[in-house]
Design a protein around this motif. Sequence first.
Motif, PDB file in Angstrom:
ATOM      1  N   ALA A  37      25.276 -17.657   5.428  1.00 38.20           N
ATOM      2  CA  ALA A  37      24.465 -18.695   5.338  1.00 38.20           C
ATOM      3  C   ALA A  37      23.751 -18.526   3.823  1.00 38.20           C
ATOM      4  CB  ALA A  37      23.537 -18.606   6.359  1.00 38.20           C
ATOM      5  N   ASN A  38      23.517 -17.312   3.583  1.00 38.39           N
ATOM      6  CA  ASN A  38      22.673 -17.415   2.229  1.00 38.39           C
ATOM      7  C   ASN A  38      23.614 -17.554   0.906  1.00 38.39           C
ATOM      8  OD1 ASN A  38      20.383 -16.304   3.470  1.00 38.39           O
ATOM      9  ND2 ASN A  38      20.679 -14.125   3.222  1.00 38.39           N
ATOM     10  N   THR A  39      24.993 -17.167   1.237  1.00 35.83           N
ATOM     11  CA  THR A  39      26.095 -17.492   0.363  1.00 35.83           C
ATOM     12  C   THR A  39      26.186 -19.068   0.150  1.00 35.83           C
ATOM     13  OG1 THR A  39      26.909 -15.312   0.508  1.00 35.83           O
ATOM     14  CG2 THR A  39      28.206 -17.373  -0.448  1.00 35.83           C
ATOM     15  N   ASP A  40      26.239 -19.587   1.464  1.00 32.71           N
ATOM     16  CA  ASP A  40      26.438 -21.196   1.327  1.00 32.71           C
ATOM     17  C   ASP A  40      25.075 -21.897   0.700  1.00 32.71           C
ATOM     18  OD1 ASP A  40      28.610 -20.958   2.848  1.00 32.71           O
ATOM     19  OD2 ASP A  40      27.955 -21.357   4.601  1.00 32.71           O
ATOM     20  N   ALA A  41      23.981 -21.416   1.171  1.00 35.64           N
ATOM     21  CA  ALA A  41      22.732 -22.090   0.383  1.00 35.64           C
ATOM     22  C   ALA A  41      22.688 -21.758  -1.116  1.00 35.64           C
ATOM     23  CB  ALA A  41      21.435 -21.394   1.061  1.00 35.64           C
ATOM     24  N   GLY A  43      25.383 -21.348  -3.105  1.00 36.99           N
ATOM     25  CA  GLY A  43      26.259 -22.290  -3.781  1.00 36.99           C
ATOM     26  C   GLY A  43      25.716 -23.652  -3.668  1.00 36.99           C
ATOM     27  N   GLU A  44      24.992 -24.142  -2.441  1.00 33.39           N
ATOM     28  CA  GLU A  44      24.400 -25.666  -2.546  1.00 33.39           C
ATOM     29  C   GLU A  44      23.448 -25.664  -3.595  1.00 33.39           C
ATOM     30  OE1 GLU A  44      23.909 -28.085   0.843  1.00 33.39           O
ATOM     31  OE2 GLU A  44      24.750 -26.434   2.036  1.00 33.39           O
ATOM     32  N   LEU A  45      22.636 -24.569  -3.969  1.00 26.84           N
ATOM     33  CA  LEU A  45      21.491 -24.616  -4.729  1.00 26.84           C
ATOM     34  C   LEU A  45      21.944 -24.727  -6.274  1.00 26.84           C
ATOM     35  CD1 LEU A  45      18.501 -24.465  -5.503  1.00 26.84           C
ATOM     36  CD2 LEU A  45      18.621 -22.031  -5.289  1.00 26.84           C
ATOM     37  N   MET A  46      23.068 -23.719  -6.379  1.00 21.40           N
ATOM     38  CA  MET A  46      23.673 -24.099  -7.657  1.00 21.40           C
ATOM     39  C   MET A  46      24.440 -25.440  -7.927  1.00 21.40           C
ATOM     40  SD  MET A  46      23.695 -22.620 -10.199  1.00 21.40           S
ATOM     41  CE  MET A  46      24.058 -21.137 -11.245  1.00 21.40           C
ATOM     42  N   ASP A  47      25.072 -25.876  -7.086  1.00 18.78           N
ATOM     43  CA  ASP A  47      25.719 -27.222  -7.087  1.00 18.78           C
ATOM     44  C   ASP A  47      24.484 -28.278  -7.326  1.00 18.78           C
ATOM     45  OD1 ASP A  47      28.286 -26.305  -6.588  1.00 18.78           O
ATOM     46  OD2 ASP A  47      28.303 -27.100  -4.720  1.00 18.78           O
ATOM     47  N   PHE A  48      23.513 -28.117  -6.620  1.00 17.51           N
ATOM     48  CA  PHE A  48      22.316 -29.062  -6.931  1.00 17.51           C
ATOM     49  C   PHE A  48      21.743 -29.095  -8.318  1.00 17.51           C
ATOM     50  CE2 PHE A  48      17.546 -29.282  -7.141  1.00 17.51           C
ATOM     51  CZ  PHE A  48      17.159 -30.386  -6.909  1.00 17.51           C
ATOM     52  N   TYR A  49      21.527 -27.645  -8.835  1.00 16.99           N
ATOM     53  CA  TYR A  49      20.924 -27.381 -10.172  1.00 16.99           C
ATOM     54  C   TYR A  49      22.076 -28.202 -11.009  1.00 16.99           C
ATOM     55  CZ  TYR A  49      19.437 -25.251 -14.374  1.00 16.99           C
ATOM     56  OH  TYR A  49      18.924 -24.806 -15.682  1.00 16.99           O
ATOM     57  N   LEU A  50      23.024 -27.753 -11.267  1.00 17.10           N
ATOM     58  CA  LEU A  50      24.127 -28.245 -11.918  1.00 17.10           C
ATOM     59  C   LEU A  50      24.426 -29.828 -11.980  1.00 17.10           C
ATOM     60  CD1 LEU A  50      27.060 -25.649 -11.549  1.00 17.10           C
ATOM     61  CD2 LEU A  50      25.441 -25.982 -13.615  1.00 17.10           C
ATOM     62  N   ASN A  51      24.278 -30.603 -10.859  1.00 20.73           N
ATOM     63  CA  ASN A  51      24.572 -31.977 -10.670  1.00 20.73           C
ATOM     64  C   ASN A  51      23.059 -32.415 -11.313  1.00 20.73           C
ATOM     65  OD1 ASN A  51      26.799 -31.996  -9.391  1.00 20.73           O
ATOM     66  ND2 ASN A  51      26.078 -32.024  -7.487  1.00 20.73           N
ATOM     67  N   LEU A  52      21.733 -31.881 -11.054  1.00 23.64           N
ATOM     68  CA  LEU A  52      20.777 -32.469 -11.600  1.00 23.64           C
ATOM     69  C   LEU A  52      20.680 -32.329 -13.178  1.00 23.64           C
ATOM     70  CD1 LEU A  52      17.785 -33.491 -10.898  1.00 23.64           C
ATOM     71  CD2 LEU A  52      17.313 -30.916 -11.274  1.00 23.64           C
ATOM     72  N   LEU A 108      19.734 -26.781   2.128  1.00 22.49           N
ATOM     73  CA  LEU A 108      18.770 -26.245   1.385  1.00 22.49           C
ATOM     74  C   LEU A 108      17.043 -26.352   2.100  1.00 22.49           C
ATOM     75  CD1 LEU A 108      19.713 -27.118  -2.326  1.00 22.49           C
ATOM     76  CD2 LEU A 108      20.153 -24.951  -1.126  1.00 22.49           C
ATOM     77  N   GLU A 109      17.220 -26.316   3.384  1.00 28.13           N
ATOM     78  CA  GLU A 109      15.938 -26.583   3.843  1.00 28.13           C
ATOM     79  C   GLU A 109      15.064 -25.415   3.556  1.00 28.13           C
ATOM     80  OE1 GLU A 109      14.312 -29.120   5.758  1.00 28.13           O
ATOM     81  OE2 GLU A 109      16.065 -30.319   4.838  1.00 28.13           O
ATOM     82  N   ASP A 110      15.236 -24.373   3.619  1.00 29.69           N
ATOM     83  CA  ASP A 110      14.563 -23.265   3.418  1.00 29.69           C
ATOM     84  C   ASP A 110      13.805 -23.184   1.935  1.00 29.69           C
ATOM     85  OD1 ASP A 110      15.245 -22.295   5.501  1.00 29.69           O
ATOM     86  OD2 ASP A 110      16.622 -20.775   4.970  1.00 29.69           O
ATOM     87  N   LYS A 156      13.436 -21.170 -11.878  1.00 24.88           N
ATOM     88  CA  LYS A 156      13.850 -19.598 -11.982  1.00 24.88           C
ATOM     89  C   LYS A 156      13.451 -18.973 -10.776  1.00 24.88           C
ATOM     90  CE  LYS A 156      14.010 -18.976 -16.957  1.00 24.88           C
ATOM     91  NZ  LYS A 156      13.266 -18.241 -17.985  1.00 24.88           N
ATOM     92  N   ALA A 157      12.273 -19.116 -10.271  1.00 27.63           N
ATOM     93  CA  ALA A 157      11.807 -18.577  -9.075  1.00 27.63           C
ATOM     94  C   ALA A 157      12.674 -19.045  -7.795  1.00 27.63           C
ATOM     95  CB  ALA A 157      10.430 -18.737  -8.867  1.00 27.63           C
ATOM     96  N   ILE A 158      12.876 -20.296  -7.764  1.00 24.64           N
ATOM     97  CA  ILE A 158      13.602 -20.611  -6.536  1.00 24.64           C
ATOM     98  C   ILE A 158      15.108 -20.133  -6.768  1.00 24.64           C
ATOM     99  CG2 ILE A 158      15.152 -22.736  -5.705  1.00 24.64           C
ATOM    100  CD1 ILE A 158      12.648 -24.220  -6.633  1.00 24.64           C
ATOM    101  N   LEU A 159      15.742 -19.896  -8.049  1.00 26.11           N
ATOM    102  CA  LEU A 159      17.095 -19.322  -7.929  1.00 26.11           C
ATOM    103  C   LEU A 159      17.133 -17.889  -7.843  1.00 26.11           C
ATOM    104  CD1 LEU A 159      18.220 -21.041 -11.347  1.00 26.11           C
ATOM    105  CD2 LEU A 159      19.288 -21.564  -8.901  1.00 26.11           C
ATOM    106  N   ASP A 160      16.075 -17.185  -8.337  1.00 26.48           N
ATOM    107  CA  ASP A 160      15.869 -15.852  -7.975  1.00 26.48           C
ATOM    108  C   ASP A 160      15.652 -15.613  -6.563  1.00 26.48           C
ATOM    109  OD1 ASP A 160      15.969 -15.157 -10.690  1.00 26.48           O
ATOM    110  OD2 ASP A 160      13.672 -14.894 -10.879  1.00 26.48           O
ATOM    111  N   LYS A 161      14.989 -16.272  -5.773  1.00 25.80           N
ATOM    112  CA  LYS A 161      14.809 -16.203  -4.376  1.00 25.80           C
ATOM    113  C   LYS A 161      16.057 -16.450  -3.842  1.00 25.80           C
ATOM    114  CE  LYS A 161      12.231 -18.490  -0.614  1.00 25.80           C
ATOM    115  NZ  LYS A 161      11.344 -19.658  -0.272  1.00 25.80           N
ATOM    116  N   ALA A 162      17.201 -16.961  -4.137  1.00 26.97           N
ATOM    117  CA  ALA A 162      18.333 -17.171  -3.460  1.00 26.97           C
ATOM    118  C   ALA A 162      19.397 -16.179  -3.946  1.00 26.97           C
ATOM    119  CB  ALA A 162      19.053 -18.815  -3.982  1.00 26.97           C
ATOM    120  N   GLY A 163      18.935 -15.305  -4.947  1.00 29.21           N
ATOM    121  CA  GLY A 163      19.849 -14.226  -5.092  1.00 29.21           C
ATOM    122  C   GLY A 163      20.625 -14.585  -6.401  1.00 29.21           C
ATOM    123  N   LEU A 164      20.157 -15.755  -7.124  1.00 27.08           N
ATOM    124  CA  LEU A 164      21.024 -16.189  -8.387  1.00 27.08           C
ATOM    125  C   LEU A 164      20.572 -15.755  -9.548  1.00 27.08           C
ATOM    126  CD1 LEU A 164      21.860 -19.803  -6.672  1.00 27.08           C
ATOM    127  CD2 LEU A 164      23.468 -18.031  -7.072  1.00 27.08           C
TER     128      LEU A 164
END
Length: 175
Positions: A37-41, A43-52, A108-110, A156-164
């Motif tokens: 679930a963490n890996t999926d989130a 990945g989705e977070l990175m996709d969101f960031y790149l799309n944005l 990305l509900e969390d 940056k804080a969001i990406l760090d929280k997700a382990g990215l």
Amino acid sequence: MKKIWFLGLGLALLLVGCSDAGSEEGKKEESADTSSANTDAAGELMDFYLNLTTTINGTDIDLNGYEAAVGGEAPPTGDELAKLADSAAASAEESAKAVENTEVPSGLEDYKKDIEEFKSTLAESYNMKAEALKAEGEADLTEADEKMVEAENQIKAILDKAGLVSSSLVNDLNG
């Protein structure tokens, strides 16, 4: 009687051992599910960031051009500067709208509250740039740039929280 007692004790120990093994397997499966679930989130977070950033880079071209021209060796003046400022203001407004219209994926509900706050700060930065560019006289983008840095710190804080690995929002949008 002693044989039955030893047999009962052996059976009890066997059952306890099996129940512990099942518990360990359950913990391993739960850990794997959480990790997945963490890996999926992430990945989705990175996709969101790149799309944005890709979307914004499609709308803030004139704004980046204005900032590069004003910061160049021979900055434009007069009508040329006014024309660049007008198109940069329109570009900033479009960028703010693009940020506001970007949907947060359901996976990305969390992170949704933090992402919405980031989006709000980023859109505010672009709106501040548009207002400064529309104002009479030389445009002062200092406060808007500070707001952009605030948005960068939030993502940056969001990406760090997700382990990215965190990225530079300013570089990704202006580079």
